[in-house]
Design an enzyme around this catalytic site. Structure first.
Site, PDB file in Angstrom:
ATOM      1  N   ASN A 100      -5.061  -6.003  -6.934  1.00  0.00           N
ATOM      2  CA  ASN A 100      -3.844  -5.260  -6.615  1.00  0.00           C
ATOM      3  C   ASN A 100      -2.778  -5.665  -7.615  1.00  0.00           C
ATOM      4  O   ASN A 100      -2.498  -6.861  -7.788  1.00  0.00           O
ATOM      5  CB  ASN A 100      -3.348  -5.597  -5.202  1.00  0.00           C
ATOM      6  CG  ASN A 100      -4.290  -5.083  -4.124  1.00  0.00           C
ATOM      7  OD1 ASN A 100      -5.264  -4.385  -4.415  1.00  0.00           O
ATOM      8  ND2 ASN A 100      -3.999  -5.425  -2.888  1.00  0.00           N
ATOM      9  N   HIS A 106      -6.333  -7.162   6.649  1.00  0.00           N
ATOM     10  CA  HIS A 106      -5.117  -6.887   5.879  1.00  0.00           C
ATOM     11  C   HIS A 106      -3.952  -7.408   6.722  1.00  0.00           C
ATOM     12  O   HIS A 106      -3.115  -6.646   7.210  1.00  0.00           O
ATOM     13  CB  HIS A 106      -5.009  -5.388   5.595  1.00  0.00           C
ATOM     14  CG  HIS A 106      -4.029  -5.019   4.523  1.00  0.00           C
ATOM     15  ND1 HIS A 106      -4.382  -4.283   3.404  1.00  0.00           N
ATOM     16  CD2 HIS A 106      -2.704  -5.257   4.382  1.00  0.00           C
ATOM     17  CE1 HIS A 106      -3.313  -4.081   2.643  1.00  0.00           C
ATOM     18  NE2 HIS A 106      -2.275  -4.669   3.223  1.00  0.00           N
ATOM     19  N   GLU A 115      -5.355  -9.641  -0.345  1.00  0.00           N
ATOM     20  CA  GLU A 115      -4.242 -10.462  -0.813  1.00  0.00           C
ATOM     21  C   GLU A 115      -4.032 -11.726   0.032  1.00  0.00           C
ATOM     22  O   GLU A 115      -3.003 -11.864   0.698  1.00  0.00           O
ATOM     23  CB  GLU A 115      -2.952  -9.639  -0.831  1.00  0.00           C
ATOM     24  CG  GLU A 115      -3.017  -8.424  -1.731  1.00  0.00           C
ATOM     25  CD  GLU A 115      -1.674  -7.651  -1.783  1.00  0.00           C
ATOM     26  OE1 GLU A 115      -0.727  -8.066  -1.110  1.00  0.00           O
ATOM     27  OE2 GLU A 115      -1.602  -6.653  -2.505  1.00  0.00           O
ATOM     28  N   TYR A 123       1.216  -4.754  -9.206  1.00  0.00           N
ATOM     29  CA  TYR A 123       2.486  -4.011  -9.139  1.00  0.00           C
ATOM     30  C   TYR A 123       3.405  -4.330 -10.316  1.00  0.00           C
ATOM     31  O   TYR A 123       3.986  -3.435 -10.900  1.00  0.00           O
ATOM     32  CB  TYR A 123       3.195  -4.285  -7.802  1.00  0.00           C
ATOM     33  CG  TYR A 123       2.442  -3.655  -6.647  1.00  0.00           C
ATOM     34  CD1 TYR A 123       2.694  -2.350  -6.269  1.00  0.00           C
ATOM     35  CD2 TYR A 123       1.424  -4.353  -5.989  1.00  0.00           C
ATOM     36  CE1 TYR A 123       1.970  -1.734  -5.247  1.00  0.00           C
ATOM     37  CE2 TYR A 123       0.694  -3.755  -4.967  1.00  0.00           C
ATOM     38  CZ  TYR A 123       0.972  -2.448  -4.599  1.00  0.00           C
ATOM     39  OH  TYR A 123       0.245  -1.838  -3.601  1.00  0.00           O
ATOM     40  N   GLU A 178      -5.209  -1.571  -5.388  1.00  0.00           N
ATOM     41  CA  GLU A 178      -3.853  -1.084  -5.091  1.00  0.00           C
ATOM     42  C   GLU A 178      -3.046  -1.068  -6.365  1.00  0.00           C
ATOM     43  O   GLU A 178      -3.093  -2.019  -7.164  1.00  0.00           O
ATOM     44  CB  GLU A 178      -3.094  -2.001  -4.120  1.00  0.00           C
ATOM     45  CG  GLU A 178      -3.506  -1.899  -2.696  1.00  0.00           C
ATOM     46  CD  GLU A 178      -2.671  -2.812  -1.786  1.00  0.00           C
ATOM     47  OE1 GLU A 178      -1.502  -3.099  -2.108  1.00  0.00           O
ATOM     48  OE2 GLU A 178      -3.227  -3.246  -0.770  1.00  0.00           O
ATOM     49  N   ARG A 185      -9.633   3.707   0.920  1.00  0.00           N
ATOM     50  CA  ARG A 185      -9.644   2.293   1.300  1.00  0.00           C
ATOM     51  C   ARG A 185      -8.721   2.103   2.503  1.00  0.00           C
ATOM     52  O   ARG A 185      -7.531   2.395   2.425  1.00  0.00           O
ATOM     53  CB  ARG A 185      -9.160   1.456   0.107  1.00  0.00           C
ATOM     54  CG  ARG A 185      -9.004  -0.004   0.396  1.00  0.00           C
ATOM     55  CD  ARG A 185      -8.617  -0.791  -0.865  1.00  0.00           C
ATOM     56  NE  ARG A 185      -8.464  -2.189  -0.544  1.00  0.00           N
ATOM     57  CZ  ARG A 185      -7.282  -2.807  -0.452  1.00  0.00           C
ATOM     58  NH1 ARG A 185      -6.167  -2.179  -0.703  1.00  0.00           N
ATOM     59  NH2 ARG A 185      -7.232  -4.086  -0.125  1.00  0.00           N
TER      60      ARG A 185
HETATM   61  O1  IFM Z   1       2.373  -2.451   1.263  1.00  0.00           O
HETATM   62  C1  IFM Z   1       1.804  -3.520   0.553  1.00  0.00           C
HETATM   63  C2  IFM Z   1       0.359  -3.691   0.934  1.00  0.00           C
HETATM   64  O2  IFM Z   1       0.206  -3.877   2.293  1.00  0.00           O
HETATM   65  C3  IFM Z   1      -0.224  -4.885   0.214  1.00  0.00           C
HETATM   66  N1  IFM Z   1       0.030  -4.831  -1.194  1.00  0.00           N
HETATM   67  C4  IFM Z   1       1.373  -4.545  -1.629  1.00  0.00           C
HETATM   68  C5  IFM Z   1       1.893  -3.304  -0.930  1.00  0.00           C
HETATM   69  C6  IFM Z   1       3.322  -2.997  -1.404  1.00  0.00           C
HETATM   70  O3  IFM Z   1       4.172  -4.054  -1.111  1.00  0.00           O
END
Ligand code: IFM
Length: 472
Positions: free
Chosen positions: A298, A124, A169, A300, A375, A80
């Protein structure tokens, strides 16, 4: 991390890794590329840690073949990447520049030759500076320009790229770019957060229509969100209400029009003192509500909030950078908290349960829509040892836990089709510059040498076997 059993993924599960143009490419003045908002922002003193810029980044622009071979060596079956808008359409208007299109065409061909599926993101975060000078995403015109750009790229690359993502995002573009100002273009205007969110949504809808008009049969269109698993700190009515408001601003402001064709009533009410939302024109939500082929997620870490105790000033530690200005519109009375327990180098808590929670939510709210984790990953302070090897057991443990969380959601019925580890390479982590390393491949930012970390070898084994071992 220990689990009781090995987890086997379906044979057609997509195993990939992800990057983004400004974070890895460099070559910012080559082939007719013009500055994007991130060139301008990173060159503005005080905006990015240590004055780092993406001028060279990983120099991927000149090292594509090496990076393609690296991916093939790891056995990735998908990659990606994002297209730099100002590399293919320098001012954000008018015809495409052939050298820009050729760069991405060669990249796609190089992937296909190695049996790796290209997964292309159109945006992006690197808006051509000229479009920002004309007002940026708070202006409706930017959504129209985005659709033209999508048309150009779709027409040029649709014969070799099947998987398309409009935006990555959009929450970060609107809330960090126009609210807290910790991302480009660095504006701090609460109403612009809402206006830009709407015009990003509209841009997605128009770009989807444009792509569908030019992509050959089999072309798939998606959008990637960074939805938050928002949790109240207690079950008090005030904390639950705080979680509802943050959920509206991070999640439902996008999923409402995208998946249901309307902005949520509570969001409009919560933000009424900042905007009357008159920038939403008749027919807009119908344009945004396009059928999607899949949804990118995405993830985290989860988000923990509470209502501020009466008489106490709210503190904000939402993991999105220090700024006197909040990305959260009309939420001065909401506090963000860190979970106790392990953190990544970003200060983000490690909690895979939030990923299962989100996947199950989309399984319920968008039944039948295939999901991809576009992500997931973690920054750690990885350093080469005396022999030059880079051992990153914390990243292996993080990815192991999150893949198990994905598998758990699949066992409960979620239609998850693939996982993209963020990131292939250590790279330019936006306002943190090169200080945070997310890569499974270490990059020495002086020599630009690439060294796969132990997580890359481990992930390669997971891909090869199609299964997650019980132990790491
Ligand atoms: O590096 C970023 C990415 O560009 C977008 N999502 C989160 C990642 C980590 O912060």
């Amino acid at each position: 991390m220990t689990e009781s059993h090995t987890r086997t993924f379906p044979p057609d599960f997509v195993w990939g890794s992800a990057t983004a143009s400004y974070q890895i490419e460099g070559g910012v003045r080559e082939g007719g590329r013009t500055p994007s908002i991130w060139d301008t922002f990173s060159h503005t003193p005080g905006k990015v840690l240590a004055g780092d810029t993406g001028d060279v980044a990983c120099d991927h622009y000149h090292r594509v073949t090496e990076d393609l071979d690296l991916m093939a060596g790891l056995g990735l079956n998908a990659y990606r990447f994002s297209v730099s808008w100002s590399r293919v359409q320098p001012t954000g208007r008018g015809p495409a520049v052939q050298s820009g299109l050729d760069f991405y065409r060669d990249l796609a061909d190089g992937l296909l030759e190695r049996g790796i599926t290209p997964v292309l993101t159109l945006y992006h975060w690197d808006l051509p500076q000229e479009l920002e000078d004309a007002g940026g995403w708070p202006e409706r015109e930017t959504a129209l320009r985005f659709a033209d750009y999508a048309h150009l790229v779709g027409e040029a690359l649709g014969d070799r790229v099947q998987m398309w993502t409009t935006l990555n995002e959009p929450w970060c573009s609107s809330s960090l770019g126009y609210g807290s100002g910790v991302h480009a273009p660095g504006r701090t205007e609460p109403e612009s957060v809402l206006r830009s969110a709407h015009h990003l949504n509209l841009g997605h809808g128009l770009a989807t229509q444009a792509l569908r008009s030019v992509l050959p049969a089999g072309g798939q269109v998606s959008i990637t969100l960074n939805p938050a698993a928002v949790r109240p700190r207690s079950d008090s009515a005030a904390d639950v209400n705080a979680a509802r408001r943050i959920d509206a601003l991070q999640n439902r402001i996008y999923t409402g029009p995208l998946l249901q064709g309307a902005y949520p009533e509570d969001l409009l009410q919560d933000t009424a003192r900042v905007s009357d939302w008159s920038f939403v024109k008749d027919g807009d939500t119908r344009i945004i509500h396009q059928p999607l082929d899949s949804l990118g997620i995405n993830y985290y870490c989860p988000t923990l909030v509470s209502a501020t105790a009466p008489g106490k000033a709210a503190t904000r530690n939402d993991g999105h950078g220090a700024s006197a200005h909040s990305p959260w519109v009309a939420c001065d009375d909401i506090e963000f908290h860190q979970y106790p327990g392990p953190l990544t180098e970003m200060g983000w808590s490690i909690d895979p349960t939030g990923l299962t929670e989100l996947l199950m939510r989309f399984h319920r709210e968008a039944p039948g829509l295939p999901l991809y984790i576009t992500e997931n990953g973690a920054a750690f302070d990885d350093k080469p040892d005396a022999n030059g090897a880079v051992h990153d057991p914390d990243r292996i443990s993080y990815v192991h836990g999150h893949l198990a969380a994905v598998h758990q959601a699949m066992e409960q019925g979620a239609d998850v089709r693939g996982y993209f580890l963020w990131s292939l390479l250590d790279n330019f982590e936006w306002a943190y510059g090169y200080s945070k390393r997310f890569g499974m491949v270490h990059v020495d930012f002086d020599s630009l040498q690439r060294t796969p970390k132990s997580s890359a070898q481990w992930y390669s084994g997971v891909i090869k076997n199609g299964e997650l071992p019980a132990q790491v």
